[in-house]
Design an enzyme around this catalytic site. Structure first.
Site, PDB file in Angstrom:
ATOM      1  N   ASP A  97       0.823  -1.211   0.000  1.00  0.00           N
ATOM      2  CA  ASP A  97       0.000   0.000   0.000  1.00  0.00           C
ATOM      3  C   ASP A  97       0.857   1.261   0.000  1.00  0.00           C
ATOM      4  O   ASP A  97       2.035   1.236   0.371  1.00  0.00           O
ATOM      5  CB  ASP A  97      -0.887   0.034   1.248  1.00  0.00           C
ATOM      6  N   HIS A 147       3.781  -2.124   3.264  1.00  0.00           N
ATOM      7  CA  HIS A 147       3.753  -0.795   2.645  1.00  0.00           C
ATOM      8  C   HIS A 147       5.054  -0.527   1.897  1.00  0.00           C
ATOM      9  O   HIS A 147       6.135  -0.637   2.489  1.00  0.00           O
ATOM     10  CB  HIS A 147       3.553   0.289   3.701  1.00  0.00           C
TER      11      HIS A 147
END
Length: 259
Positions: free
Chosen positions: A71, A218
């Site tokens: 992400d 992430h």
């Protein structure tokens, strides 16, 4: 599951209303506890990555593989390093990109797809106020994120991950206008945005490293978390090695993508 949740919630609310009509401290206490239970169930429906009450959500694969997802990117420092680790292990992954970051680094978006990975959308701005907006504002932000990716690679993603994984009633209304999108959360997330060491990230995800798991990390930094993703890159190396030792193929979420 959603219907059962609603029935239980209505039942609890009716019990609470009846108790409020009775006299006595015990009745008031019982009513307050019942209202608290309703609030807790509603919060669970919003926060739990597995909840299906408000938005139909995919949180695991149907097959025997494992899916790593990333992400908040693309990031010019960390996305290339993540891609290099994935390439060394011949692993595929899914990147939920933020639209304005994709527009700022289109070469990374093209590289992600060229190296066999899948693109999803993580809204245009990943605003901390995203979930406080109207359904129309949410829809516009999601649509802008889709358009940003489409301008770069020529097609719109069909996978969507909401900021923080939250699914509210307003998001449900926004997604009704975007029926082609599949909402995806995770089986487990590494919480690497919180500045954890690589060892802690591995420890959190290793137990979920099993057939069907969707794991979240992430490659982007700074959106409400730390700006350093060195620990993420180190943890990814370890996790991919352990996935291989367990005979787990690392795949994209293409099976969730209706394209």
């Amino acid at each position: 599951m959603g219907r059962a949740f609603v029935i239980k919630g209505i039942g609890a609310a009716l019990v609470a209303l009846e108790l409020w009509c009775l006299d006595g401290a015990w009745a008031t206490a019982a009513a307050l506890m019942t209202v608290g239970l309703v609030v807790a169930l509603f919060a669970w429906a919003i926060v739990s990555p597995r909840a299906q009450v408000l938005v139909s959500t995919r949180w695991r694969l149907n097959g025997g593989e494992v899916a790593f997802t990333f992400d908040d990117g693309p990031d010019p420092t960390y996305t290339p390093r993540v891609l290099e680790v994935l390439a060394r292990h011949q692993a595929r992954a899914t990147f939920f990109v933020v639209g304005d970051r994709a527009a700022a680094h289109p070469e990374l978006v093209r590289r992600i797809e060229a190296e066999g990975h899948l693109l999803g959308t993580h809204t245009q701005h990943h605003s901390h106020l995203f979930h406080l907006g109207t359904a129309a504002a949410m829809r516009r932000d999601i649509e802008a994120g889709l358009a940003s990716v489409e301008r770069i690679v020529g097609h719109r993603p069909t996978l969507f991950r909401p900021p923080q994984g939250l699914r509210t009633p307003l998001l449900r209304d926004a997604l009704r206008a975007l029926p082609a999108l599949v909402c995806v959360t995770w089986t487990e997330r590494g919480l690497d945005a919180m500045g954890r060491s690589s060892a802690r990230i591995v420890a959190r995800l290793e137990g979920a490293l099993a057939p069907g798991a969707i794991l979240t990390l992430h490659d982007g930094a700074g959106l409400g978390g730390t700006r350093d993703r060195d620990a993420t890159v180190e943890a990814l190396e370890v996790l991919l090695t352990r996935a291989k030792s367990r005979g787990l193929a690392c795949v994209t979420l293409a099976e969730l993508d209706p394209r």
